[in-house]
Design a protein around this motif. Structure first.
Motif, PDB file in Angstrom:
ATOM      1  N   ASP A 116       0.860  -1.183   0.000  1.00  0.00           N
ATOM      2  CA  ASP A 116       0.000   0.000   0.000  1.00  0.00           C
ATOM      3  C   ASP A 116       0.898   1.235   0.000  1.00  0.00           C
ATOM      4  OD1 ASP A 116      -2.282   1.522  -0.003  1.00  0.00           O
ATOM      5  OD2 ASP A 116      -3.015   0.858   1.963  1.00  0.00           O
ATOM      6  N   GLU A 117       0.292   2.402  -0.129  1.00  0.00           N
ATOM      7  CA  GLU A 117       1.066   3.633  -0.123  1.00  0.00           C
ATOM      8  C   GLU A 117       0.198   4.806   0.291  1.00  0.00           C
ATOM      9  OE1 GLU A 117       2.391   5.135  -3.930  1.00  0.00           O
ATOM     10  OE2 GLU A 117       0.732   4.133  -4.951  1.00  0.00           O
ATOM     11  N   THR A 118       0.837   5.871   0.760  1.00  0.00           N
ATOM     12  CA  THR A 118       0.181   7.148   0.996  1.00  0.00           C
ATOM     13  C   THR A 118       1.010   8.190   0.262  1.00  0.00           C
ATOM     14  OG1 THR A 118       1.455   7.651   2.996  1.00  0.00           O
ATOM     15  CG2 THR A 118      -0.603   6.399   3.288  1.00  0.00           C
ATOM     16  N   GLU A 170       4.516   7.822   2.121  1.00  0.00           N
ATOM     17  CA  GLU A 170       4.995   6.558   2.677  1.00  0.00           C
ATOM     18  C   GLU A 170       4.681   5.375   1.762  1.00  0.00           C
ATOM     19  OE1 GLU A 170       3.425   5.957   6.584  1.00  0.00           O
ATOM     20  OE2 GLU A 170       4.119   7.885   7.351  1.00  0.00           O
ATOM     21  N   TYR A 224       4.048   1.131   2.229  1.00  0.00           N
ATOM     22  CA  TYR A 224       3.788   0.070   3.195  1.00  0.00           C
ATOM     23  C   TYR A 224       4.276  -1.233   2.574  1.00  0.00           C
ATOM     24  CZ  TYR A 224       0.755   3.446   5.538  1.00  0.00           C
ATOM     25  OH  TYR A 224       0.263   4.555   6.179  1.00  0.00           O
ATOM     26  N   PHE A 239       5.137   0.999  11.841  1.00  0.00           N
ATOM     27  CA  PHE A 239       4.493  -0.243  11.422  1.00  0.00           C
ATOM     28  C   PHE A 239       2.975  -0.043  11.358  1.00  0.00           C
ATOM     29  CE2 PHE A 239       8.394  -1.009  13.677  1.00  0.00           C
ATOM     30  CZ  PHE A 239       9.095  -1.808  12.786  1.00  0.00           C
ATOM     31  N   LYS A 240       2.307  -0.905  10.622  1.00  0.00           N
ATOM     32  CA  LYS A 240       0.854  -0.853  10.488  1.00  0.00           C
ATOM     33  C   LYS A 240       0.315  -2.276  10.621  1.00  0.00           C
ATOM     34  CE  LYS A 240      -2.836   0.265   7.177  1.00  0.00           C
ATOM     35  NZ  LYS A 240      -3.137   0.695   5.787  1.00  0.00           N
ATOM     36  N   ASP A 266      -2.288  -4.745   9.781  1.00  0.00           N
ATOM     37  CA  ASP A 266      -3.348  -4.986   8.813  1.00  0.00           C
ATOM     38  C   ASP A 266      -3.693  -6.471   8.920  1.00  0.00           C
ATOM     39  OD1 ASP A 266      -5.135  -4.654   6.746  1.00  0.00           O
ATOM     40  OD2 ASP A 266      -3.746  -3.538   5.474  1.00  0.00           O
ATOM     41  N   LEU A 292       2.578  -4.721   8.364  1.00  0.00           N
ATOM     42  CA  LEU A 292       3.291  -4.022   7.302  1.00  0.00           C
ATOM     43  C   LEU A 292       4.289  -3.045   7.906  1.00  0.00           C
ATOM     44  CD1 LEU A 292       0.272  -3.208   4.939  1.00  0.00           C
ATOM     45  CD2 LEU A 292       1.864  -5.135   4.774  1.00  0.00           C
ATOM     46  N   ARG A 330       6.166   0.573   7.515  1.00  0.00           N
ATOM     47  CA  ARG A 330       6.030   1.883   6.882  1.00  0.00           C
ATOM     48  C   ARG A 330       7.423   2.441   6.610  1.00  0.00           C
ATOM     49  NH1 ARG A 330       4.191   4.813  11.329  1.00  0.00           N
ATOM     50  NH2 ARG A 330       4.316   6.647   9.969  1.00  0.00           N
ATOM     51  N   ARG A 361       9.739   5.546   4.270  1.00  0.00           N
ATOM     52  CA  ARG A 361       9.578   6.820   3.562  1.00  0.00           C
ATOM     53  C   ARG A 361       9.590   6.590   2.051  1.00  0.00           C
ATOM     54  NH1 ARG A 361       9.590  11.992   4.544  1.00  0.00           N
ATOM     55  NH2 ARG A 361      10.062  11.690   6.757  1.00  0.00           N
ATOM     56  N   LYS A 362       8.608   7.203   1.364  1.00  0.00           N
ATOM     57  CA  LYS A 362       8.553   7.102  -0.098  1.00  0.00           C
ATOM     58  C   LYS A 362       9.630   8.008  -0.690  1.00  0.00           C
ATOM     59  CE  LYS A 362       4.547   7.119  -2.219  1.00  0.00           C
ATOM     60  NZ  LYS A 362       3.259   7.616  -2.805  1.00  0.00           N
TER      61      LYS A 362
END
Length: 215
Positions: free
Chosen positions: A31-33, A36, A38, A80-81, A83, A87, A89, A91-92
């Protein structure tokens, strides 16, 4: 081109252990934001061994384009996340920071800096052995009551090339201790609580230090 969801990433993790730093792990972007990525827990290539990552770990990563070209970038663990699976996290990267040449600027640099350490009512000064955006190591005479897993408050004195002096404050945990032939003990620590501003001070120092060493 930026890495995309479901793309495979190949990473190496910064450490003062050269053998460990050379190991390549494989993961997938889940995933991504906006700022970031994931990623799944990395697995060592050719095995089923998972790599446990910690907050602040510095990473050298690459992914393959559809033409098979490797695209490299550096990053670090933001957290961390939880889910369906856990996952990580990271840095993008900025588009302009992605290159076709590996630049492992994340590696720790050797540096003798003063660092104040405080825990269990004790406070004393040590000299670092190396520093990086994910942790530090320092030398001890072996007489201090330091042990693996010990958490400590630290203040690192940073001397920059322009003559300015600054401090970086953080909380660190001892992850490994190694007795040297001299009788002294190398204490290796990871950051467990550090603001992004404080981390950037240390990374800036590392870049300057690497430049000096190359000269």
């Amino acid at each position: 081109m930026l890495p995309k969801i479901n793309q495979l990433l190949y990473i190496q993790v910064a450490t003062s252990d050269e053998t460990e730093a050379a190991i390549e792990y494989k993961t997938r972007i889940a995933d991504e934001t906006e700022g970031e990525l994931y990623i799944e827990i990395p697995v060592r290539e050719g095995t089923s061994r998972y790599k446990r990552l910690y907050l602040g770990d510095e990473l050298s990563a690459y992914y393959l384009s559809s033409e098979g070209v490797k695209h490299y970038f550096n990053s670090h663990v933001l957290g961390f996340k939880e889910d369906v699976v856990r996952l990580v996290r990271i840095r993008k990267p900025e588009l302009e920071s992605i290159t076709k040449i590996q630049r492992r600027n994340f590696l720790r640099v050797g540096a003798e800096l003063e660092m104040a350490v405080q825990f269990s009512g004790l406070r004393f000064i040590v000299i670092t052995d190396d520093v990086g955006g994910g942790g530090v190591s320092f030398l001890s005479d072996g007489k201090r009551p330091i042990q693996e897993g010990q958490e400590m408050e630290c203040w690192l004195l940073l001397n920059f090339r322009n003559g300015s002096i600054d401090h970086a404050q953080y909380k660190a945990e001892v992850v490994r201790m190694k007795k040297l032939e001299t009788g002294r003990v190398q204490v290796m620590c990871k950051f467990i609580a550090i603001s992004e501003n404080e981390r950037q001070k240390i990374i800036r120092y590392c870049f300057e230090r690497q430049f000096e060493l190359r000269k």
